[in-house]
Scaffold this active site. Structure first.
Site, PDB file in Angstrom:
ATOM      1  N   CYS A 113       0.814  -1.228   0.000  1.00 48.21           N
ATOM      2  CA  CYS A 113       0.000   0.000   0.000  1.00 48.21           C
ATOM      3  C   CYS A 113       0.841   1.270   0.000  1.00 48.21           C
ATOM      4  O   CYS A 113       0.330   2.343  -0.285  1.00 48.21           O
ATOM      5  CB  CYS A 113      -0.946   0.006   1.183  1.00 48.21           C
ATOM      6  SG  CYS A 113      -1.972  -1.445   1.234  1.00 48.21           S
ATOM      7  N   HIS A 255      -3.065   7.093   2.895  1.00 48.05           N
ATOM      8  CA  HIS A 255      -3.521   5.798   2.361  1.00 48.05           C
ATOM      9  C   HIS A 255      -4.918   5.521   2.914  1.00 48.05           C
ATOM     10  O   HIS A 255      -5.179   5.664   4.108  1.00 48.05           O
ATOM     11  CB  HIS A 255      -2.530   4.712   2.788  1.00 48.05           C
ATOM     12  CG  HIS A 255      -3.005   3.331   2.493  1.00 48.05           C
ATOM     13  ND1 HIS A 255      -3.559   2.974   1.282  1.00 48.05           N
ATOM     14  CD2 HIS A 255      -3.012   2.205   3.255  1.00 48.05           C
ATOM     15  CE1 HIS A 255      -3.880   1.693   1.315  1.00 48.05           C
ATOM     16  NE2 HIS A 255      -3.564   1.210   2.499  1.00 48.05           N
ATOM     17  N   ASN A 285     -10.090  -0.217   0.580  1.00 48.66           N
ATOM     18  CA  ASN A 285      -8.628  -0.162   0.453  1.00 48.66           C
ATOM     19  C   ASN A 285      -8.220  -0.745  -0.903  1.00 48.66           C
ATOM     20  O   ASN A 285      -8.344  -1.945  -1.128  1.00 48.66           O
ATOM     21  CB  ASN A 285      -8.017  -0.960   1.615  1.00 48.66           C
ATOM     22  CG  ASN A 285      -6.497  -0.957   1.616  1.00 48.66           C
ATOM     23  OD1 ASN A 285      -5.866  -0.567   0.639  1.00 48.66           O
ATOM     24  ND2 ASN A 285      -5.919  -1.405   2.713  1.00 48.66           N
TER      25      ASN A 285
HETATM   26  N1  ACO Z   1     -17.953  -8.120  10.925  1.00 47.71           N
HETATM   27  C1  ACO Z   1     -18.319  -8.279  12.210  1.00 47.71           C
HETATM   28  N2  ACO Z   1     -17.430  -8.531  13.188  1.00 47.71           N
HETATM   29  C2  ACO Z   1     -16.129  -8.618  12.844  1.00 47.71           C
HETATM   30  C3  ACO Z   1     -15.691  -8.469  11.519  1.00 47.71           C
HETATM   31  C4  ACO Z   1     -16.681  -8.227  10.536  1.00 47.71           C
HETATM   32  N3  ACO Z   1     -16.354  -8.046   9.242  1.00 47.71           N
HETATM   33  N4  ACO Z   1     -14.344  -8.595  11.494  1.00 47.71           N
HETATM   34  C5  ACO Z   1     -13.946  -8.829  12.764  1.00 47.71           C
HETATM   35  N5  ACO Z   1     -15.027  -8.849  13.575  1.00 47.71           N
HETATM   36  C6  ACO Z   1     -15.073  -9.067  15.014  1.00 47.71           C
HETATM   37  C7  ACO Z   1     -13.814  -9.728  15.556  1.00 47.71           C
HETATM   38  O1  ACO Z   1     -13.896 -11.111  15.399  1.00 47.71           O
HETATM   39  C8  ACO Z   1     -13.834  -9.302  17.016  1.00 47.71           C
HETATM   40  O2  ACO Z   1     -14.703 -10.151  17.696  1.00 47.71           O
HETATM   41  P1  ACO Z   1     -14.362 -10.614  19.219  1.00 47.71           P
HETATM   42  O3  ACO Z   1     -14.301  -9.346  20.010  1.00 47.71           O
HETATM   43  O4  ACO Z   1     -15.497 -11.500  19.541  1.00 47.71           O
HETATM   44  O5  ACO Z   1     -13.017 -11.287  19.129  1.00 47.71           O
HETATM   45  C9  ACO Z   1     -14.502  -7.918  16.974  1.00 47.71           C
HETATM   46  O6  ACO Z   1     -15.125  -7.812  15.684  1.00 47.71           O
HETATM   47  C10 ACO Z   1     -13.541  -6.743  17.147  1.00 47.71           C
HETATM   48  O7  ACO Z   1     -12.356  -7.020  16.436  1.00 47.71           O
HETATM   49  P2  ACO Z   1     -11.176  -5.996  16.425  1.00 47.71           P
HETATM   50  O8  ACO Z   1     -10.024  -6.636  15.715  1.00 47.71           O
HETATM   51  O9  ACO Z   1     -10.922  -5.416  17.761  1.00 47.71           O
HETATM   52  O10 ACO Z   1     -11.794  -4.826  15.521  1.00 47.71           O
HETATM   53  P3  ACO Z   1     -11.110  -3.486  15.123  1.00 47.71           P
HETATM   54  O11 ACO Z   1     -11.858  -2.366  15.696  1.00 47.71           O
HETATM   55  O12 ACO Z   1      -9.623  -3.505  15.307  1.00 47.71           O
HETATM   56  O13 ACO Z   1     -11.383  -3.475  13.546  1.00 47.71           O
HETATM   57  C11 ACO Z   1     -10.215  -3.922  11.514  1.00 47.71           C
HETATM   58  C12 ACO Z   1     -10.880  -4.511  12.744  1.00 47.71           C
HETATM   59  C13 ACO Z   1     -11.289  -3.179  10.721  1.00 47.71           C
HETATM   60  C14 ACO Z   1      -9.622  -5.040  10.684  1.00 47.71           C
HETATM   61  C15 ACO Z   1      -9.116  -2.908  11.955  1.00 47.71           C
HETATM   62  O14 ACO Z   1      -8.268  -3.519  12.926  1.00 47.71           O
HETATM   63  C16 ACO Z   1      -8.274  -2.433  10.810  1.00 47.71           C
HETATM   64  O15 ACO Z   1      -8.742  -1.729   9.938  1.00 47.71           O
HETATM   65  N6  ACO Z   1      -6.977  -2.772  10.795  1.00 47.71           N
HETATM   66  C17 ACO Z   1      -6.079  -2.400   9.710  1.00 47.71           C
HETATM   67  C18 ACO Z   1      -6.299  -3.326   8.545  1.00 47.71           C
HETATM   68  C19 ACO Z   1      -5.558  -2.869   7.314  1.00 47.71           C
HETATM   69  O16 ACO Z   1      -5.409  -1.706   7.068  1.00 47.71           O
HETATM   70  N7  ACO Z   1      -5.072  -3.852   6.550  1.00 47.71           N
HETATM   71  C20 ACO Z   1      -4.317  -3.624   5.365  1.00 47.71           C
HETATM   72  C21 ACO Z   1      -3.022  -3.012   5.758  1.00 47.71           C
HETATM   73  S1  ACO Z   1      -1.707  -3.168   4.658  1.00 47.71           S
HETATM   74  C22 ACO Z   1      -2.320  -2.617   3.273  1.00 47.71           C
HETATM   75  O17 ACO Z   1      -3.040  -1.642   3.304  1.00 47.71           O
HETATM   76  C23 ACO Z   1      -2.060  -3.434   2.090  1.00 47.71           C
END
Ligand code: ACO
Length: 328
Positions: A113, A255, A285
């Site tokens: 990214c 980004h 993304n």
């Molecule tokens: N729908 C519903 N619930 C979900 C989903 C979904 N799609 N995905 C995860 N959950 C659940 C999890 O299982 C977790 O449940 P639990 O509490 O029972 O364990 C709960 O939601 C909360 O999970 P968290 O990981 O704390 O959620 P968070 O607020 O961190 O959001 C997310 C998750 C959106 C993935 C966030 O961490 C994020 O955006 N991270 C960066 C990801 C990213 O940018 N990736 C690419 C980077 S590199 C590049 O860009 C190529």
């Protein structure tokens, strides 16, 4: 020493749209959860017969038109992608053939990214030394083909798209130039976002397919924390290097991974949230494409104007990160 200026910008998003409601039918998720945790409402996905260089070609032709140039004016192609048409030959060479501008150097750049900011920095160096005058930097991805639509944590995030800049040598009295770029990488954090199979470490096999190792895997929460930390740091580096205050910067174009990450970056280094360009709600993304797409959209809707200071920043798998400060 020469300077480079952004002569033209363009973007292309595929026509097919995948909404949060469509995803509700594929995995255990809700529109509300996706919007609240990421800001994403929909993403564009390529048609079955579209390849990454098709998207790149469309974005490039728009950027060339915007710059008042033709493919024959280009003297280098930098194609930023981790989802090229195939491993070999490079997508840059395929695009070169589609553009019909033979013989100029063309290569792919892999920084996930952060790819576009890395590409912009490389192009800027080639122009500064006087070796090249007019370079295409295109970020294009069809990432949905590497996403597991059974994994609710990743499949909601990504979409396909392409964005392009034409960078050219600026006149000596032109002040609308790239002022600086700052790049970094932290290989020790490489396991936070991976595509395990398809390389020499794990070539394709039936086992790879059975285990789904041809799809991306990530540790979302860890990425989130590191994304905020590194983007805030490279933005700070850009401002300090140029002795420019936050109040002088008209727009931050980060980004587009997650609105909450962008918001946290702005908070982290005291940048007003209303001056952060976000189009993540309409495309998700798109990896190396997010910055040129967001930039071009904000230009076309009148937010970004010539003469403004614009700060670009990215993070990606690697982990990689970078910033670029320009007077547009
Ligand atoms: N729908 C519903 N619930 C979900 C989903 C979904 N799609 N995905 C995860 N959950 C659940 C999890 O299982 C977790 O449940 P639990 O509490 O029972 O364990 C709960 O939601 C909360 O999970 P968290 O990981 O704390 O959620 P968070 O607020 O961190 O959001 C997310 C998750 C959106 C993935 C966030 O961490 C994020 O955006 N991270 C960066 C990801 C990213 O940018 N990736 C690419 C980077 S590199 C590049 O860009 C190529």
């Amino acid at each position: 020493m020469f300077r480079s200026r952004v002569a033209g910008t363009g973007h292309y998003l595929p026509l097919k749209i995948l909404t949060n409601f469509d995803l509700e039918r594929l995995v255990d998720t809700t529109d509300q959860w996706i919007r609240e945790r990421t800001g994403i409402e929909r993403r564009h996905v390529a048609a079955d017969d579209e390849v990454t260089t098709d998207l790149a070609l469309k974005a490039t032709l728009k950027a060339l038109e915007d710059a008042g140039k033709t493919p024959n004016d280009l003297d280098m192609i930098i194609f930023c992608t981790v989802t090229g048409d195939q491993v070999m030959p490079s997508s840059a060479c395929v695009l070169q053939q589609k553009l019909g501008c033979d013989r100029i150097p063309a290569f792919d750049l892999s920084a996930a990214c952060s790819g576009f900011v890395y590409g912009l920095s490389v192009a800027d160096q080639f122009i500064k030394t006087g070796h090249h005058r007019c370079i295409l930097i295109v970020g294009a991805e069809i990432i949905h083909r590497f996403v597991n639509y059974k994994d609710r944590e990743t499949c909601i995030l990504f979409g396909d798209g392409a964005g392009a800049f034409i960078l050219e040598r600026a006149d000596h009295d032109d002040s609308n130039v790239i002022l600086s770029t700052h790049l970094r990488a932290e290989g020790a954090l490489g396991d936070l976002f991976v595509l395990p199979a398809g390389g020499s470490k794990k070539p394709f096999s039936q086992e790879v397919l059975d285990k789904g190792e041809h799809y991306v895997r990530m540790k979302g929460r860890e990425i989130f924390k590191n994304a905020v930390r590194t983007m805030a740091a490279v933005c700070q580096e850009a401002l300090e290097h140029n002795k420019i205050g936050i109040d002088q910067v008209s727009w931050l174009v980060p980004h587009q991974a997650n609105w909450r990450i962008m918001e946290a970056v702005a908070e982290h280094f005291g940048f007003p949230k209303e001056k952060v360009v976000s189009v993540v709600h309409e495309m998700g993304n798109t990896s190396a494409a997010t910055i040129p797409v967001a930039f071009d959209m904000a230009r076309k809707d009148g937010r970004i104007k010539r003469g403004q200071f614009i700060l670009l920043t990215a993070f990606g798998a690697g982990l990689t990160a970078g910033s670029a400060l320009l007077r547009f």
